[in-house]
Design a protein around this motif. Sequence first.
Motif, PDB file in Angstrom:
ATOM      1  N   LEU A 111      44.267  60.958  39.198  1.00  0.00           N
ATOM      2  CA  LEU A 111      44.947  60.383  40.359  1.00  0.00           C
ATOM      3  C   LEU A 111      44.146  59.240  40.955  1.00  0.00           C
ATOM      4  CD1 LEU A 111      47.204  60.408  42.495  1.00  0.00           C
ATOM      5  CD2 LEU A 111      45.869  62.123  43.752  1.00  0.00           C
ATOM      6  N   SER A 112      42.846  59.441  41.131  1.00  0.00           N
ATOM      7  CA  SER A 112      42.019  58.378  41.710  1.00  0.00           C
ATOM      8  C   SER A 112      42.005  57.139  40.819  1.00  0.00           C
ATOM      9  CB  SER A 112      40.588  58.881  41.930  1.00  0.00           C
ATOM     10  OG  SER A 112      39.969  59.205  40.704  1.00  0.00           O
ATOM     11  N   ARG A 113      41.988  57.365  39.501  1.00  0.00           N
ATOM     12  CA  ARG A 113      41.943  56.239  38.570  1.00  0.00           C
ATOM     13  C   ARG A 113      43.259  55.467  38.540  1.00  0.00           C
ATOM     14  NH1 ARG A 113      37.269  58.860  39.110  1.00  0.00           N
ATOM     15  NH2 ARG A 113      35.694  58.086  37.671  1.00  0.00           N
ATOM     16  N   ILE A 114      44.386  56.186  38.585  1.00  0.00           N
ATOM     17  CA  ILE A 114      45.663  55.476  38.507  1.00  0.00           C
ATOM     18  C   ILE A 114      45.977  54.741  39.801  1.00  0.00           C
ATOM     19  CG2 ILE A 114      46.588  57.055  36.765  1.00  0.00           C
ATOM     20  CD1 ILE A 114      48.336  58.284  38.927  1.00  0.00           C
ATOM     21  N   LEU A 115      45.557  55.268  40.940  1.00  0.00           N
ATOM     22  CA  LEU A 115      45.763  54.542  42.194  1.00  0.00           C
ATOM     23  C   LEU A 115      44.994  53.219  42.164  1.00  0.00           C
ATOM     24  CD1 LEU A 115      45.576  57.425  44.840  1.00  0.00           C
ATOM     25  CD2 LEU A 115      47.610  56.178  44.065  1.00  0.00           C
ATOM     26  N   TYR A 116      43.774  53.291  41.672  1.00  0.00           N
ATOM     27  CA  TYR A 116      42.956  52.086  41.536  1.00  0.00           C
ATOM     28  C   TYR A 116      43.606  51.119  40.546  1.00  0.00           C
ATOM     29  CZ  TYR A 116      38.434  49.661  41.843  1.00  0.00           C
ATOM     30  OH  TYR A 116      37.434  48.755  42.098  1.00  0.00           O
ATOM     31  N   GLY A 117      44.093  51.668  39.433  1.00  0.00           N
ATOM     32  CA  GLY A 117      44.736  50.839  38.419  1.00  0.00           C
ATOM     33  C   GLY A 117      46.031  50.209  38.903  1.00  0.00           C
ATOM     34  N   LEU A 118      46.816  50.950  39.686  1.00  0.00           N
ATOM     35  CA  LEU A 118      48.075  50.423  40.200  1.00  0.00           C
ATOM     36  C   LEU A 118      47.842  49.275  41.188  1.00  0.00           C
ATOM     37  CD1 LEU A 118      50.140  53.706  40.688  1.00  0.00           C
ATOM     38  CD2 LEU A 118      50.585  51.874  39.030  1.00  0.00           C
ATOM     39  N   LEU A 119      46.791  49.373  41.984  1.00  0.00           N
ATOM     40  CA  LEU A 119      46.459  48.276  42.896  1.00  0.00           C
ATOM     41  C   LEU A 119      46.076  47.021  42.112  1.00  0.00           C
ATOM     42  CD1 LEU A 119      44.426  50.095  45.707  1.00  0.00           C
ATOM     43  CD2 LEU A 119      46.659  48.982  45.921  1.00  0.00           C
ATOM     44  N   LYS A 120      45.302  47.197  41.055  1.00  0.00           N
ATOM     45  CA  LYS A 120      44.927  46.049  40.220  1.00  0.00           C
ATOM     46  C   LYS A 120      46.149  45.468  39.514  1.00  0.00           C
ATOM     47  CE  LYS A 120      41.001  46.318  37.948  1.00  0.00           C
ATOM     48  NZ  LYS A 120      39.914  46.821  37.051  1.00  0.00           N
ATOM     49  N   LEU A 121      47.082  46.355  39.114  1.00  0.00           N
ATOM     50  CA  LEU A 121      48.310  45.893  38.478  1.00  0.00           C
ATOM     51  C   LEU A 121      49.168  45.099  39.454  1.00  0.00           C
ATOM     52  CD1 LEU A 121      50.220  45.889  36.030  1.00  0.00           C
ATOM     53  CD2 LEU A 121      51.169  48.047  36.886  1.00  0.00           C
ATOM     54  N   LYS A 171      45.856  38.071  45.520  1.00  0.00           N
ATOM     55  CA  LYS A 171      44.513  38.374  45.047  1.00  0.00           C
ATOM     56  C   LYS A 171      43.531  38.192  46.189  1.00  0.00           C
ATOM     57  CE  LYS A 171      41.212  37.188  41.424  1.00  0.00           C
ATOM     58  NZ  LYS A 171      40.940  36.357  40.233  1.00  0.00           N
ATOM     59  N   PRO A 172      42.685  39.190  46.441  1.00  0.00           N
ATOM     60  CA  PRO A 172      41.724  39.072  47.546  1.00  0.00           C
ATOM     61  C   PRO A 172      40.798  37.882  47.358  1.00  0.00           C
ATOM     62  CG  PRO A 172      41.822  41.327  46.709  1.00  0.00           C
ATOM     63  CD  PRO A 172      42.582  40.476  45.740  1.00  0.00           C
ATOM     64  N   LYS A 173      40.476  37.226  48.461  1.00  0.00           N
ATOM     65  CA  LYS A 173      39.573  36.076  48.396  1.00  0.00           C
ATOM     66  C   LYS A 173      38.124  36.529  48.247  1.00  0.00           C
ATOM     67  CE  LYS A 173      42.613  33.119  51.147  1.00  0.00           C
ATOM     68  NZ  LYS A 173      42.773  32.308  52.380  1.00  0.00           N
ATOM     69  N   LYS A 174      37.839  37.740  48.742  1.00  0.00           N
ATOM     70  CA  LYS A 174      36.496  38.293  48.624  1.00  0.00           C
ATOM     71  C   LYS A 174      36.570  39.611  47.855  1.00  0.00           C
ATOM     72  CE  LYS A 174      34.726  36.314  52.950  1.00  0.00           C
ATOM     73  NZ  LYS A 174      34.087  36.603  54.251  1.00  0.00           N
ATOM     74  N   ASP A 175      35.444  40.077  47.390  1.00  0.00           N
ATOM     75  CA  ASP A 175      35.369  41.346  46.671  1.00  0.00           C
ATOM     76  C   ASP A 175      35.876  42.473  47.570  1.00  0.00           C
ATOM     77  OD1 ASP A 175      34.798  43.498  45.074  1.00  0.00           O
ATOM     78  OD2 ASP A 175      32.620  43.330  45.252  1.00  0.00           O
ATOM     79  N   PRO A 176      36.957  43.182  47.171  1.00  0.00           N
ATOM     80  CA  PRO A 176      37.515  44.227  48.026  1.00  0.00           C
ATOM     81  C   PRO A 176      36.772  45.559  47.938  1.00  0.00           C
ATOM     82  CG  PRO A 176      38.804  44.050  46.027  1.00  0.00           C
ATOM     83  CD  PRO A 176      37.754  42.972  45.950  1.00  0.00           C
ATOM     84  N   PHE A 177      35.803  45.673  47.041  1.00  0.00           N
ATOM     85  CA  PHE A 177      35.164  46.976  46.825  1.00  0.00           C
ATOM     86  C   PHE A 177      34.484  47.531  48.074  1.00  0.00           C
ATOM     87  CE2 PHE A 177      32.069  50.032  45.316  1.00  0.00           C
ATOM     88  CZ  PHE A 177      32.842  50.796  44.442  1.00  0.00           C
ATOM     89  N   PRO A 178      33.767  46.716  48.871  1.00  0.00           N
ATOM     90  CA  PRO A 178      33.166  47.280  50.087  1.00  0.00           C
ATOM     91  C   PRO A 178      34.193  47.879  51.044  1.00  0.00           C
ATOM     92  CG  PRO A 178      32.159  45.182  49.565  1.00  0.00           C
ATOM     93  CD  PRO A 178      33.342  45.323  48.648  1.00  0.00           C
ATOM     94  N   ILE A 179      35.346  47.225  51.201  1.00  0.00           N
ATOM     95  CA  ILE A 179      36.399  47.759  52.067  1.00  0.00           C
ATOM     96  C   ILE A 179      36.974  49.038  51.474  1.00  0.00           C
ATOM     97  CG2 ILE A 179      38.638  47.285  53.121  1.00  0.00           C
ATOM     98  CD1 ILE A 179      36.317  45.680  54.282  1.00  0.00           C
ATOM     99  N   PHE A 180      37.176  49.038  50.152  1.00  0.00           N
ATOM    100  CA  PHE A 180      37.655  50.232  49.460  1.00  0.00           C
ATOM    101  C   PHE A 180      36.729  51.419  49.713  1.00  0.00           C
ATOM    102  CE2 PHE A 180      36.827  52.631  45.502  1.00  0.00           C
ATOM    103  CZ  PHE A 180      37.992  53.385  45.445  1.00  0.00           C
TER     104      PHE A 180
END
Length: 205
Positions: free
Chosen positions: A125-135, A144-153
């Motif tokens: 579930l965690s992987r597909i949610l991440y994958g669906l956002l990238k899709l 597309k985010p202007k900055k790296d979204p990982f810190p907010i994630f």
Amino acid sequence: MAASMESINRLLASGQYRPLLALLKGFRNGVVYGAKVRFPHALVMTFLFKGGRLHDQFRSILEATFTHSRNLGLFVLGYKTLTTGMKWVETQKSQHHSFISAFIIGYLVFGRYNKVNEQINLYLLSRILYGLLKLAVKRGYIPKPKKDPFPIFAAVVWGIVLWLFEYERDTLQPSLKSSMTYLYDDSNKWRDFRDFLLYNNDKAW
């Protein structure tokens, strides 16, 4: 024996019965991968966080490994069987074959509740949610985010999980709740130096 192995190798190299042999290889890979993933995980978690007799601990490890290995092998076998059958019926491969096949076999194999299936489903579930956002970004549904979204994630994930732990604890999965209890509740409790620094003696409180 050598002649038999040579015959088998010739058959495998010939390309005959390739779809059927691919099913058997898929089952084999599922079983082996499941064992490789589950055994060390169960070994570490059991000896670190579970008590009881050594015999019972080893039995728990082997049961978890067997369940993970069997279920993953059966899923791969069932999925490849259905997708191969659909491709044969419709004469070509289609995207909906993957979803329908995985939906059916997922229900049959991973739809039965046990701790191993729960962990596998939550992992996916965690992987597909991440994958669906990238899709969604890839397809242009969201910009597309202007900055790296990982810190907010990371911030959102940790903010939500700690809020749930503090105020809606009963909604969390048991192993996660147990881990967080150890980290955040048990660290507020001690009686002397031994259970302050040497070990976590929650039975003494």
